[in-house]
Write a protein that holds these residues in place. Structure first.
Motif, PDB file in Angstrom:
ATOM      1  N   ALA A 655       0.951  -1.023  -0.109  1.00  0.00           N
ATOM      2  CA  ALA A 655       0.063   0.129   0.040  1.00  0.00           C
ATOM      3  C   ALA A 655       0.918   1.312  -0.063  1.00  0.00           C
ATOM      4  CB  ALA A 655      -0.889   0.020   1.158  1.00  0.00           C
ATOM      5  N   GLY A 656       0.415   2.258  -0.695  1.00  0.00           N
ATOM      6  CA  GLY A 656       1.158   3.534  -0.549  1.00  0.00           C
ATOM      7  C   GLY A 656       0.401   4.679  -1.086  1.00  0.00           C
ATOM      8  N   LYS A 657       1.415   5.704  -1.513  1.00  0.00           N
ATOM      9  CA  LYS A 657       0.771   6.897  -2.004  1.00  0.00           C
ATOM     10  C   LYS A 657       1.823   7.731  -2.709  1.00  0.00           C
ATOM     11  CE  LYS A 657      -2.363   9.900  -3.294  1.00  0.00           C
ATOM     12  NZ  LYS A 657      -1.428  10.264  -4.427  1.00  0.00           N
ATOM     13  N   THR A 658       1.498   8.233  -3.940  1.00  0.00           N
ATOM     14  CA  THR A 658       2.548   9.098  -4.640  1.00  0.00           C
ATOM     15  C   THR A 658       2.453  10.388  -4.144  1.00  0.00           C
ATOM     16  OG1 THR A 658       0.800   9.229  -6.391  1.00  0.00           O
ATOM     17  CG2 THR A 658       2.736   7.691  -6.679  1.00  0.00           C
ATOM     18  N   GLY A 659       3.328  11.128  -4.391  1.00  0.00           N
ATOM     19  CA  GLY A 659       3.262  12.692  -3.996  1.00  0.00           C
ATOM     20  C   GLY A 659       4.063  13.550  -5.075  1.00  0.00           C
ATOM     21  N   MET A 664       6.308  20.094 -10.163  1.00  0.00           N
ATOM     22  CA  MET A 664       7.210  19.083 -10.274  1.00  0.00           C
ATOM     23  C   MET A 664       8.669  19.128  -9.583  1.00  0.00           C
ATOM     24  SD  MET A 664       6.263  16.681 -13.667  1.00  0.00           S
ATOM     25  CE  MET A 664       4.642  16.059 -13.917  1.00  0.00           C
ATOM     26  N   ARG A 665       8.698  19.996  -8.550  1.00  0.00           N
ATOM     27  CA  ARG A 665       9.867  20.191  -7.854  1.00  0.00           C
ATOM     28  C   ARG A 665      10.308  18.932  -7.043  1.00  0.00           C
ATOM     29  NH1 ARG A 665      10.869  25.612  -8.086  1.00  0.00           N
ATOM     30  NH2 ARG A 665       8.706  26.977  -8.866  1.00  0.00           N
ATOM     31  N   ASP A 666       9.311  18.222  -6.307  1.00  0.00           N
ATOM     32  CA  ASP A 666       9.552  17.045  -5.569  1.00  0.00           C
ATOM     33  C   ASP A 666       8.639  15.832  -5.911  1.00  0.00           C
ATOM     34  OD1 ASP A 666      11.050  18.497  -3.031  1.00  0.00           O
ATOM     35  OD2 ASP A 666       9.102  19.818  -3.591  1.00  0.00           O
ATOM     36  N   SER A 667       9.309  14.674  -5.977  1.00  0.00           N
ATOM     37  CA  SER A 667       8.721  13.386  -6.105  1.00  0.00           C
ATOM     38  C   SER A 667       8.952  12.363  -5.154  1.00  0.00           C
ATOM     39  CB  SER A 667       9.365  12.836  -7.491  1.00  0.00           C
ATOM     40  OG  SER A 667       8.824  11.608  -7.776  1.00  0.00           O
ATOM     41  N   TRP A 668       7.544  12.038  -4.622  1.00  0.00           N
ATOM     42  CA  TRP A 668       7.502  11.256  -3.283  1.00  0.00           C
ATOM     43  C   TRP A 668       6.849   9.886  -3.671  1.00  0.00           C
ATOM     44  CZ3 TRP A 668       9.527  12.864   1.564  1.00  0.00           C
ATOM     45  CH2 TRP A 668       9.790  14.119   1.568  1.00  0.00           C
ATOM     46  N   LEU A 692       9.777  15.098 -13.047  1.00  0.00           N
ATOM     47  CA  LEU A 692       9.296  13.951 -12.686  1.00  0.00           C
ATOM     48  C   LEU A 692       8.161  13.983 -11.669  1.00  0.00           C
ATOM     49  CD1 LEU A 692      12.805  12.326 -11.936  1.00  0.00           C
ATOM     50  CD2 LEU A 692      10.970  11.800 -13.816  1.00  0.00           C
ATOM     51  N   SER A 693       7.156  13.140 -11.873  1.00  0.00           N
ATOM     52  CA  SER A 693       6.028  13.262 -10.846  1.00  0.00           C
ATOM     53  C   SER A 693       6.371  11.874  -9.885  1.00  0.00           C
ATOM     54  CB  SER A 693       4.630  12.693 -11.684  1.00  0.00           C
ATOM     55  OG  SER A 693       4.933  11.188 -12.322  1.00  0.00           O
ATOM     56  N   GLY A 694       5.156  11.721  -9.086  1.00  0.00           N
ATOM     57  CA  GLY A 694       5.624  10.756  -7.720  1.00  0.00           C
ATOM     58  C   GLY A 694       5.666   9.425  -8.419  1.00  0.00           C
TER      59      GLY A 694
END
Length: 802
Positions: A655-659, A664-668, A692-694
């Protein structure tokens, strides 16, 4: 008639002269007695100095930091290659005969190990021979090599990962007399003090011989200091070259020799002698020098390596093998000639030794260890969890939670993926940076930390100190806040994915979805799985921005966040370690356990230090946590992280979540399996947009790491407090028992183009827009003009900011 007057005797000049000589000699004798008395009293004082230091605490020892020990038991998931890699990291050597501790041998599916003895915080582990069988990635059998009986558990000695030094930056690996190799002792005495076992602390013959040689040469070509004198100079005195210091050195050497045995003096010398410099850290003693120069224990050194260490004694700066390899080689070869001359080695051994390379290993006995990012966390948590007075104790033994296997796998995955991301965006190698944190679900133990692409860099640690906007990684917190109110919300509660505009102070905030579409009324779980911004904002406003901020703090975030609507789309800024704490609490079913890197700390006598209690506490209902976990599983099944299904092994449910943050300064990507929590950030240190997206950045790194570290999949079993019901065409939607969360929303209406303004929010992957197929390569998002940060905005603060 008067008597004649008697004649006066003439004084005897000779007798007067004798009286003067007697006075002179008596004065000399008196002065000699006074001098002897003074010298004796001075000797008593020096003797006290000699005894106090020699019999007391001789050195300020650094704190030793250890990784977690590898525990082997039947059923333990581990491959043979992974076990061999772990043994090699522990400096175990291949040896078929297993002649001494720290050796292993491989025969087919068996790994034969002769373990080292080690004292843990809960008792001593003895040296033993063990036989470990591994098949299909599992330990299938463990037996004693001595009697063949089954063993329930084998615990290997932990790796020494770092040392935390006293204020004067000296370090040692203390050795006992029996640990000093005979070859080292013979060579040392042959080169430095051949009469060591015969003289009384000073060597008169040596002094005369050195004086003659120096007189003939017209300069100092030979010294006369014994090992005992050298020890006194290094141990008690300064390095100044004066007659007073020389006389004091000789006197103390005699006293030391009278008080203690030759072996005691020799052992202390071997642990005290200065052998080099590593930055601000002084290298003292043969034990540490062996590790520093050769990355080996002292008992594993070869003839040329022993000759080099003894040769360095004459001038650690001049004969530094890293800076001056030619001078060091010449000095080593001279020592080898001395060894051959005194028949310590044969002529053939000498020729072979002189032709061998120096064999210096880079990075041996590093002061910050090979895991500097993790050691930084250890230092901070020592201050958090232990009393300052206790931490000033010397010789502490710090047992940590670091898993070297997981750490190495995490580093390897990052090292392989990050150059691909650079190339994907057309950047020069090293433009993009990253950070990762791996923890255990049940205990909240930090298993691995990567603070940047250069994993050996001991400077800025992005995992601990890079405070970046977290984007859509905050969305599970919003949905958890709603699901914690079962009387209002369930997984299928209808959420309006519709445009919204908020005005305050004359400014208008109009978020939008990434695909520029609205999706009508959607079930709550789908809004999270698809990362719909409009639905999330509408839900967040229903539960309240303040309640979401409160939930974020409950889950473990400690940095203050601005309670503005933009927080609902990720304006909150946290470092990866704090986001890992937030997800840790969700993964643990709503129980928050402060992340810890330290298991136990023992003082020099082996007693545990008292620590502040770190209580595990429930901060949110287990039902709400489980329902949030289930919704986060849908992120992988049908939402923004479907790429993981093709990257992870079959059956690995996570389970998880993109961010993704603005421009698009931060990709998590933050997520978890049944036993591991993993948070990954990718971005640029200059905070520029990177494209780059999450899912196209951090998710790829996350998947590579999770595929390597070996995790348990999330279970499909439901807790007793959860019931299953049919909704939205599915027969397995979980609900809290007694939920009253209203009717279900089972579709996505609308679908028309939104007329709202450009988004100022986290916008995840365009490939995941309604009706687009998953598992396609990530396209480049449409180019947008950079928006300026509004000043004093109640909505945008901490969101547009760099």
């Amino acid at each position: 008639m008067t008597a004649p007057s008697p004649k006066r005797r003439q004084p005897r000049r000779r007798r007067r002269g004798l009286g003067l000589w007697a006075f002179f000699f008596s004065s000399i004798l008196l002065l000699a007695l006074i001098g002897a008395l003074g010298l004796g009293l001075y000797g008593v004082q020096l003797d006290k100095v000699v005894r106090e230091k020699f019999e007391g605490q001789r050195w300020a020892l650094p704190a030793r930091v250890f990784a977690r020990p590898l525990e082997l038991y039947v059923g333990r998931p581990i491959t043979q290659d992974a076990l061999i890699g772990e043994l090699e990291r522990l400096k175990y050597r291949r040896n078929a005969g297993l002649e001494r501790a720290g050796r292993f041998h491989v025969e087919g599916d068996r790994v034969l190990i002769r373990t080292r003895p080690f004292r843990f915080w809960d008792g001593a582990e003895p040296e033993q021979r063990v036989e470990v069988r591994i098949a299909d990635g599992l330990v299938t059998d463990i037996r004693s090599g001595a009697n063949g009986r089954d063993l329930a558990l084998v615990r290997l000695d932990p790796a020494l990962i770092a040392s935390i030094y006293p204020t004067h930056n000296e370090d040692r690996v203390l050795l006992q007399r029996k640990q000093l190799p005979p070859l080292l002792i013979k060579t040392l005495l042959a080169v430095e003090d051949r009469s060591f076992y015969k003289h009384q602390g000073i060597d008169p013959r040596g002094i005369i011989r050195a004086a003659y040689e120096n007189l003939m040469a017209g300069r100092t070509v030979q010294g006369a200091s014994t090992l005992t004198q050298q020890l006194v100079k290094n141990f008690y005195l300064t390095q100044e070259q004066t007659l007073e210091r020389k006389a004091k050195e000789a006197y103390m050497a005699v006293l030391l020799d009278q008080r203690y045995s030759k072996d005691e003096i020799l052992t202390t010398y071997a642990n005290e002698v200065y052998l080099g410099q590593d930055g601000s850290r002084a290298i003292h003693g043969f034990g540490l020098a062996s590790r520093f120069y050769f990355d080996r224990d002292i008992d594993e050194l070869t003839v040329p390596q022993i000759a080099l260490l003894v040769g360095i004694l004459k001038g650690p700066g001049e004969y530094n093998p890293r800076r001056n390899p030619e001078q060091a080689t010449a000095r080593r070869n001279l020592v080898i000639d001395v060894m051959a001359f005194h028949q310590i080695i044969t002529a053939d051994q000498a020729e072979a030794a002189k032709s061998s390379p120096l064999g210096i290993k880079d990075g041996g006995a590093k002061p910050s260890g090979v895991y500097p990012a993790f050691v930084q966390l250890v230092r901070r948590q020592l201050q958090r969890d232990y009393r300052e007075a206790d931490l000033r104790s010397e010789g502490l033994r710090i047992f940590t939670t670091l898993d070297p296997l997981i750490q190495s796998q995490t580093e390897a995955a990052i090292g392989e993926r990050m150059p691909k991301l650079d190339k994907q965006r057309g950047y020069s190698l090293g433009t993009l940076e990253t950070a990762a944190v791996v923890t255990s679900v049940a205990q909240g133990e930090v298993l691995a930390i990567v603070g940047g692409r250069d994993t050996e860099y001991a400077g800025f640690n992005r995992a601990l100190d890079a405070v970046r906007s977290i984007g859509s990684s905050i969305k599970p917190v919003i949905y958890l806040t709603a699901l914690a109110q079962p009387e209002r919300f369930s997984l299928v509660s209808p959420i309006a994915d519709k445009p919204i505009s908020l005005r305050a102070g004359g400014e208008l905030w109009t978020p939008k979805n990434y695909d520029h579409r609205v999706h009508g009324t959607v079930p709550l779980y789908k809004a999270l799985a698809k990362s719909y911004n409009l639905a999330t904002v509408n839900l967040g406003l229903q539960v309240g921005v303040g309640e979401v901020a409160k939930m974020l703090r409950k889950l473990g975030a400690v940095r203050p966040v601005s309670e503005v609507p933009a927080m609902l789309l990720g304006s909150a800024s946290l470092p990866p370690i704090e986001l890992a704490q937030v997800y840790q609490t969700i993964a643990a079913g709503g129980f928050r356990a402060p992340l810890r890197a330290i298991r136990e700390v023992l003082d020099a006598s082996g007693q545990p230090l008292n620590r502040y209690p770190l209580a595990v506490e429930p901060v949110v209902s287990s039902d709400a946590a489980y329902l949030t976990q289930w919704a986060m599983r849908q992120v992988v099944e049908q939402g923004t992280a479907t790429w993981l299904k093709q990257r992870l092994p079959d059956g690995m449910t996570v389970a998880g979540k993109t961010g993704t943050t603005n421009d698009m300064r931060d990709s998590w990507f933050a997520g978890f399996s049944a036993d591991r929590v993993l948070v990954v950030w990718v971005g640029r240190d200059d905070n520029k947009p990177m494209g780059l997206s999450g899912s196209s950045g951090a998710l790829r790194v996350w998947g590579d790491i999770m595929a390597e570290i070996g995790s348990e999949p999330l279970s499909d079993a439901f807790p007793d407090t959860i019931e299953i019901a049919s909704a939205c065409g599915s027969s397995d939607i979980p609900f809290s028992r007694g939920h009253t969360g209203g009717s279900a929303a089972c579709g996505g209406g609308g679908g028309g183009r939104s007329r709202s303004a450009p988004a100022a929010s986290d916008n995840d992957e365009p490939k995941l827009a309604q009706g687009e197929p998953a598992n396609q390569p990530d396209p480049t998002p449409p180019r947008r003009e950079r928006q300026e940060r509004p000043q004093n905005s109640p909505f945008m603060s901490d969101f547009y900011g760099n």
